[in-house]
Design a protein around this motif. Structure first.
Motif, PDB file in Angstrom:
ATOM      1  N   GLU A 136       0.810  -1.225   0.000  1.00  0.00           N
ATOM      2  CA  GLU A 136       0.000   0.000   0.000  1.00  0.00           C
ATOM      3  C   GLU A 136       0.842   1.273   0.000  1.00  0.00           C
ATOM      4  N   ASN A 137       1.885   1.290   0.840  1.00  0.00           N
ATOM      5  CA  ASN A 137       2.657   2.543   0.932  1.00  0.00           C
ATOM      6  C   ASN A 137       4.172   2.347   0.891  1.00  0.00           C
ATOM      7  N   GLY A 138       4.626   1.137   0.605  1.00  0.00           N
ATOM      8  CA  GLY A 138       6.059   0.902   0.436  1.00  0.00           C
ATOM      9  C   GLY A 138       6.849   0.816   1.723  1.00  0.00           C
ATOM     10  N   PHE A 139       6.174   0.698   2.875  1.00  0.00           N
ATOM     11  CA  PHE A 139       6.875   0.712   4.158  1.00  0.00           C
ATOM     12  C   PHE A 139       7.401  -0.678   4.504  1.00  0.00           C
ATOM     13  N   ARG A 140       8.716  -0.748   4.804  1.00  0.00           N
ATOM     14  CA  ARG A 140       9.343  -1.994   5.252  1.00  0.00           C
ATOM     15  C   ARG A 140       9.693  -1.870   6.732  1.00  0.00           C
ATOM     16  N   PRO A 141       9.014  -2.573   7.622  1.00  0.00           N
ATOM     17  CA  PRO A 141       9.360  -2.498   9.042  1.00  0.00           C
ATOM     18  C   PRO A 141      10.637  -3.255   9.334  1.00  0.00           C
ATOM     19  N   TYR A 142      11.389  -2.737  10.309  1.00  0.00           N
ATOM     20  CA  TYR A 142      12.565  -3.469  10.752  1.00  0.00           C
ATOM     21  C   TYR A 142      12.128  -4.758  11.416  1.00  0.00           C
TER      22      TYR A 142
ATOM     23  N   GLN B  66      10.932   3.679   4.179  1.00  0.00           N
ATOM     24  CA  GLN B  66       9.948   3.873   3.131  1.00  0.00           C
ATOM     25  C   GLN B  66      10.564   3.551   1.780  1.00  0.00           C
ATOM     26  N   GLY B  67       9.803   2.889   0.924  1.00  0.00           N
ATOM     27  CA  GLY B  67      10.287   2.553  -0.410  1.00  0.00           C
ATOM     28  C   GLY B  67       9.148   2.528  -1.401  1.00  0.00           C
ATOM     29  N   GLN B  68       9.319   1.728  -2.435  1.00  0.00           N
ATOM     30  CA  GLN B  68       8.308   1.627  -3.478  1.00  0.00           C
ATOM     31  C   GLN B  68       7.219   0.633  -3.064  1.00  0.00           C
ATOM     32  N   PRO B  69       5.952   0.907  -3.401  1.00  0.00           N
ATOM     33  CA  PRO B  69       4.829   0.026  -3.020  1.00  0.00           C
ATOM     34  C   PRO B  69       4.714  -1.212  -3.910  1.00  0.00           C
ATOM     35  N   PHE B  70       5.703  -2.088  -3.845  1.00  0.00           N
ATOM     36  CA  PHE B  70       5.640  -3.371  -4.538  1.00  0.00           C
ATOM     37  C   PHE B  70       6.600  -4.317  -3.838  1.00  0.00           C
ATOM     38  N   LEU B  71       6.447  -5.616  -4.106  1.00  0.00           N
ATOM     39  CA  LEU B  71       7.354  -6.619  -3.570  1.00  0.00           C
ATOM     40  C   LEU B  71       8.307  -7.075  -4.664  1.00  0.00           C
TER      41      LEU B  71
ATOM     42  N   LEU C 295      32.184  -8.785   5.530  1.00  0.00           N
ATOM     43  CA  LEU C 295      31.909  -7.910   4.389  1.00  0.00           C
ATOM     44  C   LEU C 295      31.063  -8.580   3.310  1.00  0.00           C
ATOM     45  N   PRO C 296      31.332  -9.837   2.915  1.00  0.00           N
ATOM     46  CA  PRO C 296      30.496 -10.459   1.880  1.00  0.00           C
ATOM     47  C   PRO C 296      29.018 -10.503   2.246  1.00  0.00           C
ATOM     48  N   PHE C 297      28.700 -10.620   3.551  1.00  0.00           N
ATOM     49  CA  PHE C 297      27.304 -10.622   3.983  1.00  0.00           C
ATOM     50  C   PHE C 297      26.690  -9.229   3.868  1.00  0.00           C
ATOM     51  N   THR C 298      27.406  -8.235   4.383  1.00  0.00           N
ATOM     52  CA  THR C 298      26.845  -6.890   4.462  1.00  0.00           C
ATOM     53  C   THR C 298      26.774  -6.193   3.111  1.00  0.00           C
ATOM     54  N   GLU C 299      27.413  -6.750   2.091  1.00  0.00           N
ATOM     55  CA  GLU C 299      27.320  -6.170   0.744  1.00  0.00           C
ATOM     56  C   GLU C 299      25.986  -6.490   0.077  1.00  0.00           C
ATOM     57  N   LEU C 300      25.226  -7.437   0.647  1.00  0.00           N
ATOM     58  CA  LEU C 300      23.918  -7.788   0.093  1.00  0.00           C
ATOM     59  C   LEU C 300      22.911  -6.680   0.411  1.00  0.00           C
ATOM     60  N   LYS C 301      22.412  -6.004  -0.580  1.00  0.00           N
ATOM     61  CA  LYS C 301      21.455  -4.919  -0.377  1.00  0.00           C
ATOM     62  C   LYS C 301      20.276  -5.114  -1.321  1.00  0.00           C
ATOM     63  N   GLY C 302      19.151  -5.559  -0.772  1.00  0.00           N
ATOM     64  CA  GLY C 302      17.942  -5.727  -1.559  1.00  0.00           C
ATOM     65  C   GLY C 302      16.753  -5.309  -0.723  1.00  0.00           C
ATOM     66  N   GLU C 303      15.642  -6.035  -0.836  1.00  0.00           N
ATOM     67  CA  GLU C 303      14.510  -5.735   0.039  1.00  0.00           C
ATOM     68  C   GLU C 303      14.812  -6.147   1.469  1.00  0.00           C
TER      69      GLU C 303
END
Length: 302
Positions: free
Chosen positions: A163-169, A195-200, A231-239
């Motif tokens: 609905e609004n692109g919000f990803r909770p921690y 806050q991000g884009q409203p899609f998965l 470092l190899p773990f923390t380089e992963l940046k996605g949803e």
């Protein structure tokens, strides 16, 4: 170590592509849940460890429950093993995984809600570390198969993101943190997140329908080399992404004892990461054969 757990050194790669490894973990997940028994629940897990020593390339070890050993080589089916060699399973002693008690230890935890997936990017660990004589480092994964945990129907996190692109921690399980988060939602009408884009993402949609494992990720090493392994773990940046959680001195000692005794720890499974078989194949790229660029492109469109 219990007689119900056995450690094997993987002296040859299974030579599975990424897609084949994903199917492999689905078969393992299905078999282990079918054979799950309440009286051996603590043994129904798989351990995968990378051990660095000196300047040698890392060694890969797998810890399996007794009831899985005879069936495990069958999971890479003949069609997938064709012309790619076989798995090798020399048994080793518990000392092969032991690390010194003075090492620094950290854990890797999913930063956002468990339903969100890591990106489809292989984690590449350094081939070797410049360790002094007698030094060791260890990257440890403990996998426990669980029943399907993610359901997008009536899932407030799913609807909030759509609905609004919000990803909770990710929600902590400690009672005090749970109380604070509950109070924040009542008083301030909001949760902590981004806050991000409203899609998965495509990866998250796949995770929702994947086989799920509760996974604990720990890294034990000298302080100076710990960043090279995290470092190899923390380089992963996605949803979703993995964040380093540093432990207090007392927790580090108990965590090292657990690792050396092949224990998962007394904390609830909700404190661990919920990952799908597809995500595991990205974390365990060292179990797969090296793919050509054209194969990686094809896989990204699967």
């Amino acid at each position: 170590m219990s007689e119900l757990l056995h450690i094997f050194q993987m002296t040859s790669k299974p030579y599975l592509t990424g897609e084949e490894q994903q199917r492999f973990w689905r078969r393992v997940h299905r078999y282990m849940l079918q054979k799950k028994r309440w009286w051996r629940q603590s043994m129904d897990r798989i351990g995968i460890d990378l051990i660095y020593e000196g300047t040698n390339p890392y060694n890969v070890y797998m810890t399996l429950p007794q009831h899985l050993i005879n069936h495990f080589p069958q999971y890479p089916r003949a069609k997938e093993r064709r012309s790619r060699g076989n798995w090798s399973y020399p048994t080793v002693d518990l000392t092969a995984l032991a690390v010194p008690a003075h090492l620094s230890v950290c854990e890797l935890k999913l930063n956002f809600d468990q339903m969100f997936s890591l990106p489809s990017s292989d984690v590449i660990f350094p081939d070797h570390l410049l360790l002094e004589e007698g030094e060791r480092a260890r990257v440890s994964f403990t996998l426990v198969p669980v029943e399907k945990q993610l359901n997008r129907k009536n899932h407030h996190v799913f609807h909030t993101k759509m609905e609004n692109g919000f990803r909770p921690y990710r929600q902590a399980s400690h009672w005090f943190i749970v109380f604070i988060n509950w109070l924040r939602r009542i008083v301030f009408k909001r949760e902590l997140g981004e806050q991000g884009q409203p899609f998965l993402s495509r990866e998250t949609l796949r995770k929702l329908n994947d086989s799920h494992f509760s996974v604990k990720i720990r890294v034990a090493a000298e302080q100076r080399v710990l960043p090279k392994l995290t470092l190899p773990f923390t380089e992963l940046k996605g949803e979703n992404e993995l964040k380093i959680q540093f432990l207090a001195k007392s927790e580090q000692k108990s965590s090292l004892r657990e690792m050396n005794r092949l224990k998962t720890g007394g904390r609830h499974l909700s404190d661990q990461n919920l990952l799908g078989g597809r995500e595991l194949s990205y974390l365990f790229s060292f179990l797969s054969e090296q793919e050509q660029p054209s194969e990686k492109i094809a896989r990204s469109h699967f």
